[in-house]
Write an enzyme that holds these catalytic residues in place. Structure first.
Site, PDB file in Angstrom:
ATOM      1  N   LYS A 218       0.844  -1.198   0.000  1.00 61.55           N
ATOM      2  CA  LYS A 218       0.000   0.000   0.000  1.00 61.55           C
ATOM      3  C   LYS A 218       0.884   1.254   0.000  1.00 61.55           C
ATOM      4  O   LYS A 218       0.696   2.159  -0.780  1.00 61.55           O
ATOM      5  CB  LYS A 218      -0.916  -0.025   1.235  1.00 61.55           C
ATOM      6  CG  LYS A 218      -1.829   1.182   1.315  1.00 61.55           C
ATOM      7  CD  LYS A 218      -2.788   1.102   2.473  1.00 61.55           C
ATOM      8  CE  LYS A 218      -3.495   2.437   2.641  1.00 61.55           C
ATOM      9  NZ  LYS A 218      -4.430   2.485   3.742  1.00 61.55           N
ATOM     10  N   GLU A 224      10.515  -4.714   4.488  1.00 58.78           N
ATOM     11  CA  GLU A 224      10.592  -6.122   4.078  1.00 58.78           C
ATOM     12  C   GLU A 224      10.249  -6.267   2.590  1.00 58.78           C
ATOM     13  O   GLU A 224      10.939  -6.950   1.841  1.00 58.78           O
ATOM     14  CB  GLU A 224       9.587  -6.975   4.879  1.00 58.78           C
ATOM     15  CG  GLU A 224       9.872  -7.081   6.363  1.00 58.78           C
ATOM     16  CD  GLU A 224       9.182  -6.002   7.177  1.00 58.78           C
ATOM     17  OE1 GLU A 224       8.977  -4.883   6.660  1.00 58.78           O
ATOM     18  OE2 GLU A 224       8.862  -6.273   8.345  1.00 58.78           O
ATOM     19  N   GLY A 278      -4.885  -1.498   4.926  1.00 64.97           N
ATOM     20  CA  GLY A 278      -4.067  -2.618   4.455  1.00 64.97           C
ATOM     21  C   GLY A 278      -4.714  -3.962   4.714  1.00 64.97           C
ATOM     22  O   GLY A 278      -4.853  -4.799   3.817  1.00 64.97           O
ATOM     23  N   ARG A 279      -5.152  -4.194   5.945  1.00 62.61           N
ATOM     24  CA  ARG A 279      -5.712  -5.513   6.294  1.00 62.61           C
ATOM     25  C   ARG A 279      -7.126  -5.709   5.752  1.00 62.61           C
ATOM     26  O   ARG A 279      -7.695  -6.787   5.868  1.00 62.61           O
ATOM     27  CB  ARG A 279      -5.665  -5.709   7.813  1.00 62.61           C
ATOM     28  CG  ARG A 279      -6.329  -4.604   8.598  1.00 62.61           C
ATOM     29  CD  ARG A 279      -5.966  -4.650  10.075  1.00 62.61           C
ATOM     30  NE  ARG A 279      -6.472  -3.487  10.796  1.00 62.61           N
ATOM     31  CZ  ARG A 279      -5.853  -2.337  10.901  1.00 62.61           C
ATOM     32  NH1 ARG A 279      -4.698  -2.150  10.283  1.00 62.61           N
ATOM     33  NH2 ARG A 279      -6.390  -1.340  11.592  1.00 62.61           N
ATOM     34  N   GLU A 365      -4.740  -6.354  14.800  1.00 62.50           N
ATOM     35  CA  GLU A 365      -4.224  -5.038  14.412  1.00 62.50           C
ATOM     36  C   GLU A 365      -5.352  -3.998  14.486  1.00 62.50           C
ATOM     37  O   GLU A 365      -5.117  -2.834  14.758  1.00 62.50           O
ATOM     38  CB  GLU A 365      -3.622  -5.095  13.000  1.00 62.50           C
ATOM     39  CG  GLU A 365      -2.766  -3.893  12.659  1.00 62.50           C
ATOM     40  CD  GLU A 365      -1.859  -4.107  11.446  1.00 62.50           C
ATOM     41  OE1 GLU A 365      -0.780  -4.700  11.603  1.00 62.50           O
ATOM     42  OE2 GLU A 365      -2.219  -3.672  10.355  1.00 62.50           O
ATOM     43  N   HIS A 396      -5.583 -32.305  17.903  1.00 60.59           N
ATOM     44  CA  HIS A 396      -4.407 -33.053  18.356  1.00 60.59           C
ATOM     45  C   HIS A 396      -3.284 -32.117  18.766  1.00 60.59           C
ATOM     46  O   HIS A 396      -2.138 -32.538  18.885  1.00 60.59           O
ATOM     47  CB  HIS A 396      -3.948 -33.998  17.251  1.00 60.59           C
ATOM     48  CG  HIS A 396      -4.995 -35.015  16.914  1.00 60.59           C
ATOM     49  ND1 HIS A 396      -5.105 -36.211  17.584  1.00 60.59           N
ATOM     50  CD2 HIS A 396      -6.025 -34.977  16.036  1.00 60.59           C
ATOM     51  CE1 HIS A 396      -6.136 -36.886  17.092  1.00 60.59           C
ATOM     52  NE2 HIS A 396      -6.716 -36.153  16.159  1.00 60.59           N
ATOM     53  N   LYS A 521       9.282  -0.817  14.453  1.00 59.33           N
ATOM     54  CA  LYS A 521       9.881  -0.503  13.151  1.00 59.33           C
ATOM     55  C   LYS A 521      10.977   0.552  13.311  1.00 59.33           C
ATOM     56  O   LYS A 521      12.050   0.439  12.749  1.00 59.33           O
ATOM     57  CB  LYS A 521       8.816   0.078  12.203  1.00 59.33           C
ATOM     58  CG  LYS A 521       7.936  -0.937  11.518  1.00 59.33           C
ATOM     59  CD  LYS A 521       7.140  -0.237  10.417  1.00 59.33           C
ATOM     60  CE  LYS A 521       5.888  -0.977  10.063  1.00 59.33           C
ATOM     61  NZ  LYS A 521       4.989  -0.236   9.204  1.00 59.33           N
TER      62      LYS A 521
HETATM   63  O1  F6P Z   1       2.353  -4.098   9.914  1.00 63.85           O
HETATM   64  C1  F6P Z   1       1.938  -2.824   9.637  1.00 63.85           C
HETATM   65  C2  F6P Z   1       1.413  -2.655   8.262  1.00 63.85           C
HETATM   66  O2  F6P Z   1       1.302  -1.299   8.013  1.00 63.85           O
HETATM   67  C3  F6P Z   1       0.074  -3.354   8.025  1.00 63.85           C
HETATM   68  O3  F6P Z   1      -1.000  -2.655   8.470  1.00 63.85           O
HETATM   69  C4  F6P Z   1       0.103  -3.533   6.550  1.00 63.85           C
HETATM   70  O4  F6P Z   1      -0.844  -4.449   6.151  1.00 63.85           O
HETATM   71  C5  F6P Z   1       1.523  -3.982   6.350  1.00 63.85           C
HETATM   72  O5  F6P Z   1       2.262  -3.221   7.281  1.00 63.85           O
HETATM   73  C6  F6P Z   1       2.061  -3.827   4.976  1.00 63.85           C
HETATM   74  O6  F6P Z   1       2.049  -2.504   4.536  1.00 63.85           O
HETATM   75  P1  F6P Z   1       2.204  -2.117   3.021  1.00 63.85           P
HETATM   76  O7  F6P Z   1       1.088  -2.704   2.253  1.00 63.85           O
HETATM   77  O8  F6P Z   1       2.187  -0.616   2.992  1.00 63.85           O
HETATM   78  O9  F6P Z   1       3.522  -2.653   2.536  1.00 63.85           O
END
Ligand code: F6P
Length: 604
Positions: A218, A224, A278-279, A365, A396, A521
């Site tokens: 987003k 990452e 995002g979620r 979240e 199990h 972060k």
């Molecule tokens: O973990 C925090 C967060 O901002 C989430 O809310 C989001 O889904 C994720 O990181 C990934 O963010 P992006 O889509 O901006 O890479």
């Protein structure tokens, strides 16, 4: 945890409806589910149906009166008005000053959804049409890779909301016969973790010539995702040369400026909007692009239709028949009144194995908050700890604790018709019926338990009786879907999305921000610099507490022992490249890429 009581007059806990429920708790604590389950009228009133889905919440530790009180609480919390505000594009995400309009992502063409004076549906369908056209081109081989080969494999890079929801939907359809047929010859992989091991897993057995990389972020700033994208770009370029990026990499983001800066053609990017959290973004290009590449757009449209059917129900059904509202109120009751901190999500469907991980993020979240929308500290618990596994695997694993240990409300989810029919001759029931026997048995085992008398009657030796007794009175709810396909997977997704929103509406928190993930972060940024300074300039570790300094030093000094793995990479890379590169110039360029990867491994 103790709660402060100052300046909290605006909290929902200061209403008569909340106090009424608090007063009611002792009455419920005096009742046992095995008695409540005797009341047929009560049970009947707690089984509801909507569009093929059956919801049975009769095994909640609640009476009809409890639900009246919970509905009064919902009214007090203006749940109906908040739902309307959400659908009307009001900026209900106040801390980020944004509307919350993921429902627009699945609205059919022709529906008008206004946001800041503008109908957003034109843009939504523009992107969907672009996805349809692009995925059709890739799937039919009109869009090919650098060497002219069809792009049969997709690696979707993204984390959190840019990964878990799409993974849930992908997995739910993987074994659906119709969807599987549409996906024949294609592979979809997800790359989320910054751990280089995840890269190795994602590319294992893939050929860069036939691989399309979809970067999903987003913000396009998530560390990452950007590092994994650079790694995948290096992997592609090492084989195919720099010009391959245009054909082998596309992006999904709200930040098209950064997508361009990354080196991707804006024509190869798929946008979405700030009003999609995002979620809550599965139904945007975040999920729809990778899913359409795998299953074809038409199949994915069924997923959107399923979600939309629940959206319409959520918007229009009266509170007492409204599935997400009822589900949300059940959670509020269990968390804030019965003080159950956790909830288990137990789908009796292996294809729903990624439901719990998705709901973990969606719920934790969203509702893992300690202050109300206006910043007032809460004086009650909000949010719940979500975990789960498909049944019967979970049985199990952790069910022991659920049966005889802690009080954990459970969501049982089952399907009437399995995606896969197996019926062995000589067996009492089909394999799916066998699975579902457990789906029906577990909720009653939890609710009824086993008394001392019952245990003794079974002839259990006296000294073992306490170990073989079950208190029962353990709450659960059951959701029965007609089958698991694209449509019902969409329904399930929307049910949980809206349930979580309802919980937040009642608790008076902002379920749509996530400031809690920021601190970790920013601390990692400091550590990153420390590592870089140590590795490149030999600077010692300072400015940390004793423990972190000790552990960091152990890590940094111990890493030299791993140098051989980078050397291995270099050798491997060289020999595989030698077979691919025709000219020495090509080989040199490619080698530089490989050595960059190797350096990356050495330092990172
Ligand atoms: O973990 C925090 C967060 O901002 C989430 O809310 C989001 O889904 C994720 O990181 C990934 O963010 P992006 O889509 O901006 O890479």
């Amino acid at each position: 945890m103790t709660f402060s009581s100052s300046c909290d007059s605006g909290l929902i806990s200061n209403t008569d409806a909340w106090r009424d429920l608090q007063d009611h708790v002792d009455e419920i604590f005096g009742m046992h589910l095995k008695d409540l389950m005797q009341d047929r009228e009560r049970c009947k009133s707690m089984i509801k149906e909507f569009n093929g889905i059956v919801l049975d919440y009769s095994r909640q530790r609640a009476t009809q009166c409890t639900f009246q009180k919970l509905l009064a609480l919902a009214k007090e919390a203006n749940v109906k008005e908040k739902i309307e505000a959400m659908f009307s594009g009001v900026h209900i995400n106040k801390t980020e000053n944004r509307p919350v309009l993921h429902i627009a992502l699945r609205a059919p063409r022709g529906v008008e959804i206004m946001c800041d004076g503008k109908d957003v549906m034109r843009e939504v369908w523009e992107v969907l049409d672009k996805i349809r056209s692009f995925s059709d081109q890739v799937r039919t081989g009109t869009w090919v890779g650098e060497t002219g080969k069809v792009l049969t494999d997709v690696v979707a890079i993204g984390i959190g909301g840019s990964y878990l929801g799409p993974l849930f939907a992908y997995t739910a359809l993987q074994t659906d016969p119709e969807a599987a047929k549409l996906a024949k010859g294609r592979r979809l992989r997800f790359l989320a973790n910054v751990d280089p091991v995840d890269v190795a897993i994602a590319i294992n057995g893939l050929n860069p010539e036939t691989t399309l990389v979809v970067i999903v972020s987003k913000t396009f700033t998530t560390g990452e995702t950007i590092l994994n994208s650079k790694t995948m770009r290096s992997w592609l370029i090492a084989s195919l040369g720099p010009s391959c990026v245009a054909k082998h990499m596309v992006a999904v983001s709200t930040n098209l400026k950064l997508v361009k800066e990354f080196g991707l053609n804006p024509d190869n990017s798929f946008g979405f909007w700030d009003w999609v959290g995002g979620r809550f973004s599965v139904c945007s290009a975040v999920g729809i692009l990778p899913l359409a590449l795998q299953y074809g757009f038409a199949k994915v449209q069924e997923f959107l239709e399923g979600a939309w059917s629940v959206d319409c129900h959520f918007k229009t059904a009266p509170l007492e028949d409204n599935f997400p509202v009822l589900l949300g109120l059940i959670s509020v009751w269990n968390v804030s009144f019965l003080r159950c901190p956790a909830r288990a999500i137990l789908p009796y469907s292996q294809a729903l194995q990624k439901l719990a991980p998705h709901i973990q993020q969606l719920s934790m979240e969203s509702n893992g908050k300690a202050v109300a929308m206006d910043g007032t500290p809460l004086n009650y618990h909000a949010g719940e700890i979500d975990f789960g596994e498909p049944g019967t695997n979970g049985q199990h694993s952790f069910y022991q604790l659920i049966h005889q240990g802690r009080l954990i409300p459970c969501d049982f989810i089952g399907v009437i018709k399995s995606q896969q029919a197996v019926n062995l001759q000589g067996e009492l029931v089909s394999n799916h019926d066998e699975l579902m026997c457990n789906f029906f048995a577990q909720p009653d085992a939890l609710a009824y338990g086993k008394t001392r008398v019952e245990a003794c009657k079974e002839g259990i030796p006296e000294e073992l009786v306490p170990h073989k007794m079950f208190t029962g009175n353990r709450p659960s709810l059951s959701i029965l879907l007609p089958t698991l396909d694209a449509y019902t997977a969409g329904q399930l997704l929307a049910l949980y999305e809206h349930r979580i929103a309802v919980q937040g509406f009642v608790w008076g928190i902002n379920s749509f921000d996530q400031w809690g993930v920021e601190l970790g972060k920013s601390l990692a940024t400091k550590v990153r610099q420390t590592m870089h300074n140590f590795r490149t300039k030999g600077e010692s570790v300072c400015d940390y507490n004793y423990s972190t300094t000790f552990m960091l030093n152990r890590f940094l000094q111990g890493k030299e022992k791993l140098l051989h793995s980078a050397t291995w990479l270099l050798v491997e890379g060289f020999s595989s490249l030698r077979t691919k590169c025709c000219t020495s110039i090509q080989l040199l360029g490619a080698l530089m890429q490989v050595s960059r990867c190797a350096t990356m491994h050495l330092c990172g």
